[in-house]
Design an enzyme around this catalytic site. Sequence first.
Site, PDB file in Angstrom:
ATOM      1  N   THR A  55       0.924  -1.290  -0.009  1.00 46.18           N
ATOM      2  CA  THR A  55      -0.033  -0.014   0.057  1.00 46.18           C
ATOM      3  C   THR A  55       0.756   1.270   0.034  1.00 46.18           C
ATOM      4  OG1 THR A  55      -1.898  -1.167   1.348  1.00 46.18           O
ATOM      5  CG2 THR A  55      -2.077   1.084   1.173  1.00 46.18           C
ATOM      6  N   TYR A  70       5.342 -12.202   5.373  1.00 44.20           N
ATOM      7  CA  TYR A  70       4.125 -11.685   4.412  1.00 44.20           C
ATOM      8  C   TYR A  70       4.129 -12.518   3.211  1.00 44.20           C
ATOM      9  CZ  TYR A  70       1.596  -8.137   1.617  1.00 44.20           C
ATOM     10  OH  TYR A  70       0.765  -7.505   0.745  1.00 44.20           O
ATOM     11  N   LYS A  73       1.498 -12.309   7.867  1.00 42.96           N
ATOM     12  CA  LYS A  73       0.567 -11.496   7.551  1.00 42.96           C
ATOM     13  C   LYS A  73      -0.187 -12.629   6.372  1.00 42.96           C
ATOM     14  CE  LYS A  73      -0.572  -7.581   4.724  1.00 42.96           C
ATOM     15  NZ  LYS A  73      -0.189  -6.274   4.033  1.00 42.96           N
TER      16      LYS A  73
END
Length: 295
Positions: free
Chosen positions: A50, A138, A166
């Site tokens: 992001t 992640y 994640k």
Amino acid sequence: MSRKGEMFAGLTVALVTPFRDGQIDEAALRGLVDHHVEVGTNCVSPCGTTGESPTLSHDEHERVIAIVCEQAQGRIKVMAGTGSNSTAEAVRLTKKAAQAGADGALLVAPYYNKPMQEGFYRHYAAIAESVDIPLVVYNIPGRAAKNIEPETICRLAEIPSIVAVKESTGSMDQASQILSGSDLTVLSGDDSLTLPLLSMGGSGVVSVAGNIVPKDILAMLDAWKKGDIAAAQTWHHKLFPLCRDMLSLATNPIPLKAAMQLLGKDTGEVRLPLTPLEESQIASLRTTLANYGLL
């Protein structure tokens, strides 16, 4: 079961990197950190997907993390995005984040070069040997082009400083296997799957939507924690159309930044190869935000 990474339980917001005229807007970035302190966000994560980390220069990447840590001043946790498809580069970035004061590091699976499972293991083990801050794996095969298999993640859980994952595979089976086979804290990497993951033993979310509705996500998490399942479900069903209709418009963070611009929270600038929404998409986004009650 007591899980290793509960310091990152709750809401971690995957911060956007604000740009103005092509440059990082440092004042706006500091303002974002202050905002999340004020609303009660548990943690912020700069320089992830992001945050448009692929188009930040090395200097910019380090600078964004340093600004966020400096502005946080211990008032909110910082999970710095320091992943790379080069193990040496990931080590360097993670060391820099630790020096800047990050509470932990979020390390995306090495992308593009598609390592074997042993390569994934050795990549994370090498980083863990080089730094002493908590590490969060992640796993996002949709972007990294290959899945870190649950057996590998459970093996990584044996390394003391690897504390959480994640989980962005979208597979509840994979999440279940990690939860049952390790003591890792599991965080949702998809806003729409946060509540389902909590029901299996997950501990929170690294959220995109948290950039615009952090209080609502916190309310859902709090309801679940208190055992008010009906309230948690109500929040889930309120949040779901926003996440679905906003994030399906284009690649993240294009629609998020457009939403933040409409809400007066960002310039909306993204860096190439990302491109702004088309007018028809902006109209659709306005409708989505209005339906939610944000416009």
